[in-house]
Scaffold this motif. Structure first.
Motif, mmCIF file in Angstrom:
data_model
loop_
_atom_site.group_PDB
_atom_site.id
_atom_site.type_symbol
_atom_site.label_atom_id
_atom_site.label_comp_id
_atom_site.label_asym_id
_atom_site.label_seq_id
_atom_site.Cartn_x
_atom_site.Cartn_y
_atom_site.Cartn_z
ATOM 1 N N GLY A 108 0.822 -1.201 0.000
ATOM 2 C CA GLY A 108 0.000 0.000 0.000
ATOM 3 C C GLY A 108 0.851 1.245 0.000
ATOM 4 O O GLY A 108 2.085 1.175 -0.028
ATOM 5 N N ASP A 109 0.185 2.405 0.033
ATOM 6 C CA ASP A 109 0.954 3.649 0.058
ATOM 7 C C ASP A 109 1.436 3.923 1.480
ATOM 8 O O ASP A 109 0.864 3.458 2.459
ATOM 9 C CB ASP A 109 0.154 4.811 -0.514
ATOM 10 C CG ASP A 109 -0.944 5.297 0.393
ATOM 11 O OD1 ASP A 109 -1.370 4.536 1.271
ATOM 12 O OD2 ASP A 109 -1.374 6.452 0.232
ATOM 13 N N VAL A 113 -3.347 5.456 3.065
ATOM 14 C CA VAL A 113 -4.624 5.723 2.422
ATOM 15 C C VAL A 113 -5.217 4.438 1.846
ATOM 16 O O VAL A 113 -6.398 4.165 1.998
ATOM 17 C CB VAL A 113 -4.475 6.799 1.324
ATOM 18 C CG1 VAL A 113 -5.773 6.977 0.566
ATOM 19 C CG2 VAL A 113 -4.025 8.115 1.948
ATOM 20 N N TRP A 114 -4.398 3.619 1.181
ATOM 21 C CA TRP A 114 -4.900 2.374 0.614
ATOM 22 C C TRP A 114 -3.910 1.243 0.859
ATOM 23 O O TRP A 114 -2.722 1.464 1.067
ATOM 24 C CB TRP A 114 -5.200 2.512 -0.886
ATOM 25 C CG TRP A 114 -3.982 2.807 -1.716
ATOM 26 C CD1 TRP A 114 -3.482 4.037 -2.018
ATOM 27 C CD2 TRP A 114 -3.122 1.857 -2.323
ATOM 28 N NE1 TRP A 114 -2.354 3.916 -2.794
ATOM 29 C CE2 TRP A 114 -2.111 2.573 -2.999
ATOM 30 C CE3 TRP A 114 -3.087 0.474 -2.386
ATOM 31 C CZ2 TRP A 114 -1.098 1.938 -3.709
ATOM 32 C CZ3 TRP A 114 -2.077 -0.157 -3.090
ATOM 33 C CH2 TRP A 114 -1.093 0.588 -3.751
ATOM 34 N N ARG A 115 -4.426 0.040 0.828
ATOM 35 C CA ARG A 115 -3.599 -1.144 1.064
ATOM 36 C C ARG A 115 -4.328 -2.364 0.504
ATOM 37 O O ARG A 115 -5.543 -2.493 0.637
ATOM 38 C CB ARG A 115 -3.368 -1.332 2.558
ATOM 39 C CG ARG A 115 -2.532 -2.525 2.914
ATOM 40 C CD ARG A 115 -2.259 -2.534 4.433
ATOM 41 N NE ARG A 115 -1.506 -3.686 4.809
ATOM 42 C CZ ARG A 115 -2.011 -4.756 5.414
ATOM 43 N NH1 ARG A 115 -3.279 -4.807 5.723
ATOM 44 N NH2 ARG A 115 -1.246 -5.773 5.720
ATOM 45 N N PHE A 158 -8.912 -5.386 0.545
ATOM 46 C CA PHE A 158 -8.576 -4.059 0.034
ATOM 47 C C PHE A 158 -9.089 -3.038 1.030
ATOM 48 O O PHE A 158 -10.254 -3.075 1.424
ATOM 49 C CB PHE A 158 -9.204 -3.813 -1.346
ATOM 50 C CG PHE A 158 -8.922 -2.445 -1.875
ATOM 51 C CD1 PHE A 158 -7.658 -2.122 -2.339
ATOM 52 C CD2 PHE A 158 -9.900 -1.469 -1.887
ATOM 53 C CE1 PHE A 158 -7.381 -0.843 -2.819
ATOM 54 C CE2 PHE A 158 -9.641 -0.195 -2.370
ATOM 55 C CZ PHE A 158 -8.372 0.096 -2.830
ATOM 56 N N GLU A 159 -8.214 -2.140 1.453
ATOM 57 C CA GLU A 159 -8.587 -1.076 2.406
ATOM 58 C C GLU A 159 -8.397 0.280 1.744
ATOM 59 O O GLU A 159 -7.424 0.504 1.034
ATOM 60 C CB GLU A 159 -7.688 -1.104 3.638
ATOM 61 C CG GLU A 159 -7.788 -2.355 4.462
ATOM 62 C CD GLU A 159 -6.790 -2.376 5.608
ATOM 63 O OE1 GLU A 159 -6.059 -1.382 5.797
ATOM 64 O OE2 GLU A 159 -6.731 -3.401 6.293
ATOM 65 N N TYR A 160 -9.335 1.168 1.985
ATOM 66 C CA TYR A 160 -9.205 2.548 1.520
ATOM 67 C C TYR A 160 -9.708 3.443 2.652
ATOM 68 O O TYR A 160 -10.837 3.281 3.120
ATOM 69 C CB TYR A 160 -10.000 2.804 0.235
ATOM 70 C CG TYR A 160 -9.774 4.184 -0.290
ATOM 71 C CD1 TYR A 160 -8.657 4.478 -1.083
ATOM 72 C CD2 TYR A 160 -10.654 5.225 0.003
ATOM 73 C CE1 TYR A 160 -8.438 5.752 -1.564
ATOM 74 C CE2 TYR A 160 -10.442 6.501 -0.473
ATOM 75 C CZ TYR A 160 -9.338 6.763 -1.257
ATOM 76 O OH TYR A 160 -9.108 8.014 -1.723
ATOM 77 N N ASN A 161 -8.876 4.372 3.099
ATOM 78 C CA ASN A 161 -9.234 5.280 4.179
ATOM 79 C C ASN A 161 -9.491 6.669 3.610
ATOM 80 O O ASN A 161 -8.599 7.293 3.014
ATOM 81 C CB ASN A 161 -8.101 5.360 5.204
ATOM 82 C CG ASN A 161 -7.882 4.028 5.882
ATOM 83 O OD1 ASN A 161 -8.819 3.431 6.384
ATOM 84 N ND2 ASN A 161 -6.657 3.535 5.881
ATOM 85 N N TYR A 162 -10.703 7.149 3.757
ATOM 86 C CA TYR A 162 -11.042 8.501 3.295
ATOM 87 C C TYR A 162 -10.443 9.527 4.225
ATOM 88 O O TYR A 162 -10.444 9.371 5.438
ATOM 89 C CB TYR A 162 -12.568 8.685 3.257
ATOM 90 C CG TYR A 162 -13.248 7.777 2.288
ATOM 91 C CD1 TYR A 162 -13.308 8.087 0.941
ATOM 92 C CD2 TYR A 162 -13.812 6.572 2.719
ATOM 93 C CE1 TYR A 162 -13.927 7.245 0.042
ATOM 94 C CE2 TYR A 162 -14.439 5.713 1.830
ATOM 95 C CZ TYR A 162 -14.484 6.067 0.502
ATOM 96 O OH TYR A 162 -15.101 5.225 -0.395
#
Length: 163
Positions: A108-109, A113-115, A158-162
């Protein structure tokens, strides 16, 4: 070593009723026509209590090109055997000495933010062991009381954090 300090007068389980050498003191006959009795469980191992258990977890994060990171997680355990029958103290289904491991590898980054991660849980599939010689009330089939978390599972996350 969890043991029951004082447990006299406990009712005998089915195996103890049919195998007098297990220590059942017979007090009569039950409604099913089979002998019933009491046993002294003082000093016996308590259910759900292995003599020892070890748990370990390792996390490792590797920076990749200053903007991303790879992650690795491993979690495992090793335990001595134990039984789960807290009502009749039968040992026909037991957890013998066992261990298991769960792994996760992600990318991820670096800002979180994402993974994306691939994971596997209970990869060694530790399971209960059936001992037919102690099972006098069954037809030989086993129906252990285990949840889906006791079996090997794997997936992609998949993870995405706003923000």
């Amino acid at each position: 070593d969890a043991v029951m300090k004082d447990f006299t007068g406990a009712p005998c389980n089915t195996a103890e009723r049919f195998l007098p050498e297990l220590g059942c003191e017979f007090t009569g006959t039950g409604s099913d026509g089979f002998p019933v009795g009491e046993i002294d469980r003082s000093g016996q191992h308590a259910p759900y209590t292995p003599d020892w258990g070890f748990t370990a977890e390792a996390n490792y994060v590797l920076p990749v090109m200053d903007r991303y990171e790879m992650s690795f997680n491993a979690r495992g355990y090793l335990s001595d055997g134990y039984f789960e029958s807290s009502t009749d103290f039968t040992k026909d289904v037991v957890w013998e000495r066992h261990g298991d491991i769960s792994l996760s590898v992600g990318f991820g980054d670096a800002d979180g933010v994402w993974r994306v991660a691939a994971w596997g849980r209970n990869l060694l599939e530790a399971n209960q062991v059936y001992h037919a010689e102690f099972d006098f009330s069954s037809t030989g089939s086993i129906t252990p009381n285990v949840s889906p978390s006791n079996f090997m599972t794997y997936g992609l996350k998949f993870e995405y954090n706003y923000r």
